[in-house]
Design an enzyme around this catalytic site. Sequence first.
Site, PDB file in Angstrom:
ATOM      1  CB  THR A 109      -0.911   0.048   1.245  1.00  0.00           C
ATOM      2  OG1 THR A 109      -0.104   0.367   2.386  1.00  0.00           O
ATOM      3  CG2 THR A 109      -1.609  -1.278   1.473  1.00  0.00           C
ATOM      4  CB  SER A 111       0.124   3.832   4.453  1.00  0.00           C
ATOM      5  OG  SER A 111      -0.547   2.586   4.471  1.00  0.00           O
ATOM      6  CB  CYS A 112       2.178  -0.538   5.418  1.00  0.00           C
ATOM      7  SG  CYS A 112       1.652  -1.796   4.249  1.00  0.00           S
ATOM      8  N   GLY A 113       3.957   0.007   2.639  1.00  0.00           N
ATOM      9  CA  GLY A 113       4.986  -0.600   1.812  1.00  0.00           C
ATOM     10  C   GLY A 113       4.829  -2.109   1.729  1.00  0.00           C
ATOM     11  CB  CYS A 115       3.170  -6.509   4.389  1.00  0.00           C
ATOM     12  SG  CYS A 115       2.390  -4.887   4.466  1.00  0.00           S
TER      13      CYS A 115
END
Length: 286
Positions: A109, A111-113, A115
């Site tokens: 995403t 935001s989080c990159g 995962c």
Amino acid sequence: MSRVAVKRRILRVKDTARTPRIDSLAAEEPLEIRLDGTPLTVTMRTPGDDFDLAAGFLVSEGAVGAADDIATIRYCAGATVDDGNTYNVLDVRLAPGVAAPAPRNFYTTSSCGVCGKASLEAVRTVARWSAADDPVELAQPTVATLPDRLRAAQRVFDRTGGLHAAGLFTSDGEPLCVREDVGRHNAVDKLLGWALRNDRLPLRGTVLMVSGRASFELVQKAVMGGIPVLAAVSAPSSLAVELAAEEGLTLIGFLRGDSMNVYTGERRLSIASGAGYGSAGAHSPG
């Protein structure tokens, strides 16, 4: 293709005044990256420099390390039911003999990159170059100028106020390439992809400057690109500091004006002014 910003009618409220106006928003669209026709990952990104983003993602995953590791990158036609092209699907063809990255949860995403890659060992096993043996030295006054130099190159941020930026600089503080994206990890991947496609890996003697915080993932990407120094305007995470120390990376946080925190690799920072050692050469931002 100008899709980095979207116009939207809004209501501006200030005290008791209400004013209709048109605002510019940072664009966010999905990009599906396919590898030899097989879906690999979907990331939410700001359109633009998509080929660099795809190439940089593969650098981050340890799949490629030179421009000739990639045979072709192309947009896929027929991405919609009416065979239109949304420019949101890319297919990357690796050169013969280049192995695809190991399967795992690649969903990302803005935001989080990425995962799923949670251990330090996962980076050690695929890193092609060592940051620890890079002899680059940086003058503290030069480092202090990097946030302003990065901000000055943020063209889309001026219109939207909603993008992260990542910039590659020489040890003398000269910009090599600056990229923007709604995702900080995408901005860094776009830099790595630019470097790969221009035969500049490993990025020895350079500084990676980012507009937000320094996460484990950004340290990991710096390591994968052979970058010896990562500087951020905000805080690093504990795992980012741990990885930077393990890999011999200089990690600087809270870089604001003449103030900064050096978490690892302080040997590379000198208080003297003047040119640093090992400059990669001055270029205008790519």
